[in-house]
Structure formats: structure tokens, C-alpha cells
Design a protein around this motif. Structure first.
Motif, short mmCIF file in Angstrom:
data_model
loop_
_atom_site.label_atom_id
_atom_site.label_comp_id
_atom_site.label_asym_id
_atom_site.label_seq_id
_atom_site.Cartn_x
_atom_site.Cartn_y
_atom_site.Cartn_z
N ALA A 52 0.89 -1.24 0.06
CA ALA A 52 0.12 0.25 0.03
C ALA A 52 0.94 1.24 -0.04
O ALA A 52 0.82 2.40 -0.65
CB ALA A 52 -0.83 -0.07 1.33
N ARG A 53 1.94 1.35 0.80
CA ARG A 53 2.83 2.50 0.95
C ARG A 53 3.47 2.48 -0.45
O ARG A 53 3.43 3.73 -0.96
CB ARG A 53 4.07 2.08 1.89
N ASP A 54 3.99 1.70 -1.13
CA ASP A 54 4.70 1.77 -2.26
C ASP A 54 3.75 2.19 -3.36
O ASP A 54 3.91 3.05 -4.36
CB ASP A 54 5.16 0.58 -2.67
N ALA A 55 2.56 1.71 -3.41
CA ALA A 55 1.27 2.19 -4.51
C ALA A 55 0.99 3.69 -4.11
O ALA A 55 0.94 4.53 -5.28
CB ALA A 55 0.07 1.40 -4.36
N ALA A 56 1.05 4.02 -3.00
CA ALA A 56 0.71 5.44 -2.64
C ALA A 56 1.77 6.39 -3.12
O ALA A 56 1.42 7.44 -3.73
CB ALA A 56 0.50 5.57 -1.13
N VAL A 57 2.91 5.99 -2.93
CA VAL A 57 4.24 6.75 -3.47
C VAL A 57 4.25 6.82 -4.74
O VAL A 57 4.54 8.11 -5.33
CB VAL A 57 5.45 6.26 -2.69
N THR A 58 3.95 5.65 -5.57
CA THR A 58 3.85 5.70 -6.92
C THR A 58 2.93 6.57 -7.57
O THR A 58 2.97 7.49 -8.57
CB THR A 58 3.69 4.43 -7.71
N TYR A 124 1.59 5.94 6.68
CA TYR A 124 0.90 5.31 5.70
C TYR A 124 0.16 4.35 6.49
O TYR A 124 0.47 3.65 7.38
CB TYR A 124 1.63 4.53 4.43
N ASP A 125 -0.89 3.82 5.86
CA ASP A 125 -1.47 2.68 6.38
C ASP A 125 -2.25 1.72 5.20
O ASP A 125 -1.82 2.46 4.29
CB ASP A 125 -2.58 2.71 7.56
#
Length: 174
Positions: A52-58, A124-125
């Protein structure tokens, strides 16, 4: 009298020691299985949060990149890309200012591109995140034909809607 020895303990029945050890072994087996299940569950949760963190950053990085790439032409397509990644307050603000922004880009004949320097989630969550994005934007316009580099730094509040990460808030960082 004080010289007497205590009576010896009764001897254990022949099978009771084996039965007791078998019971302890069952308890240990159940505890081990429970521990493994909990550990795997926790590991799966950590992996989901990391994804989820990686997708939010992307998603945050892509929106900032799209925002910093507004050019004349194809400003309509550029604006649509930004709007596609927006939600909440940011979407309201961007929608309200779209006509003026388009006019500004077209009138000044802006050509812009960006290079992401760094991006990271600071909170993030599984369905929300705060992301910082640093981008160096090079733009040319009717008054800066040689080009100017702007070092833009943004704080984005990300929300997950329908499986997609969208920008709910966008703030410049000094």
C-alpha cells in the motif's frame, strides 16, 4: 519425633508419566501451530501495508509529474491526467481553477517537464498516506525561452478509493 524420615511419595502408575508427557507434547504442538499462524498473518499484514505504501508513493509521484508537465499543447490531456488522480479537496480546487490554469498555460505558451528527485511516504496505512515528493521542473514560456528550473517540493495526502490511490490534498513544502 524429629528423627523420623518423611514417608516416601507413592510411586507413579506405570503409564501416567507417558500420558503426562503426551499431554504436554500436544499443548506444545498446538502452541507452536498457533504461533506459526499468527506469525504468518502478521507477515502478510506487513507485506500488505508495504505494498500500500509503495502504491501510494507511485500514485503521488505520478500526479506531481503530471501536474509539472502541463504544456501548451496538449494542455487538455495534461489537465485530464491530473484530474484523474484527484479526489476530495484537491479535486474541488483543481476543478475550480482548471479554466484559469488552461488559459495561463496557453497564453504564456508554457512547455514544462519534471524530473522526480525523491519521493517517500512519511505516514501510511492500508488506505491513506502522506507522501513527500521532490521534483525539479524545467519550464519554458514566452518570457523564458531558455528555460528555468524550479525545485518543487510537495506534501500529498493520499486516499485509496476503489483500489486506486488518489490525491486528496496537495501542499507546497518550503
Amino acid at each position: 519425633s524429629s528423627d523420623e524420615c518423611p514417608a516416601p511419595a507413592p510411586a507413579a502408575a506405570p503409564g501416567s508419566t507417558v500420558t503426562g508427557l503426551a499431554g504436554v507434547a500436544r499443548v506444545l504442538a498446538v502452541a507452536s501451530i498457533t504461533f506459526v499462524v499468527v506469525l504468518r498473518s502478521e507477515q502478510g499484514h506487513r507485506e500488505a501495508i508495504t505494498q500500500a505504501r509503495d502504491a501510494a508513493v507511485t500514485a503521488a509521484t505520478q500526479l506531481v509529474f503530471n501536474l509539472d508537465a502541463l504544456s501548451s499543447p496538449p494542455v487538455d490531456g495534461d489537465l485530464a491526467l491530473v484530474l484523474k488522480g484527484a479526489t476530495g479537496h484537491f479535486k474541488q480546487q483543481f476543478t475550480a481553477s482548471q479554466v484559469q490554469l488552461k488559459r495561463y498555460v496557453l497564453d504564456r505558451k508554457i512547455s514544462s517537464s519534471g524530473q522526480v528527485m525523491a519521493a517517500a511516504a512519511v505516514r501510511y496505512d492500508s488506505d491513506s498516506a502522506t507522501v513527500l515528493v521532490a521534483i525539479d521542473r524545467t519550464f519554458k514560456d514566452s518570457t523564458h525561452s531558455a528555460g528555468v528550473v524550479a525545485k518543487d517540493r510537495w506534501k500529498l495526502t493520499m486516499e485509496k478509493h476503489g483500489g486506486r490511490w488518489l490525491v486528496a490534498e496537495l501542499e507546497p513544502v518550503a
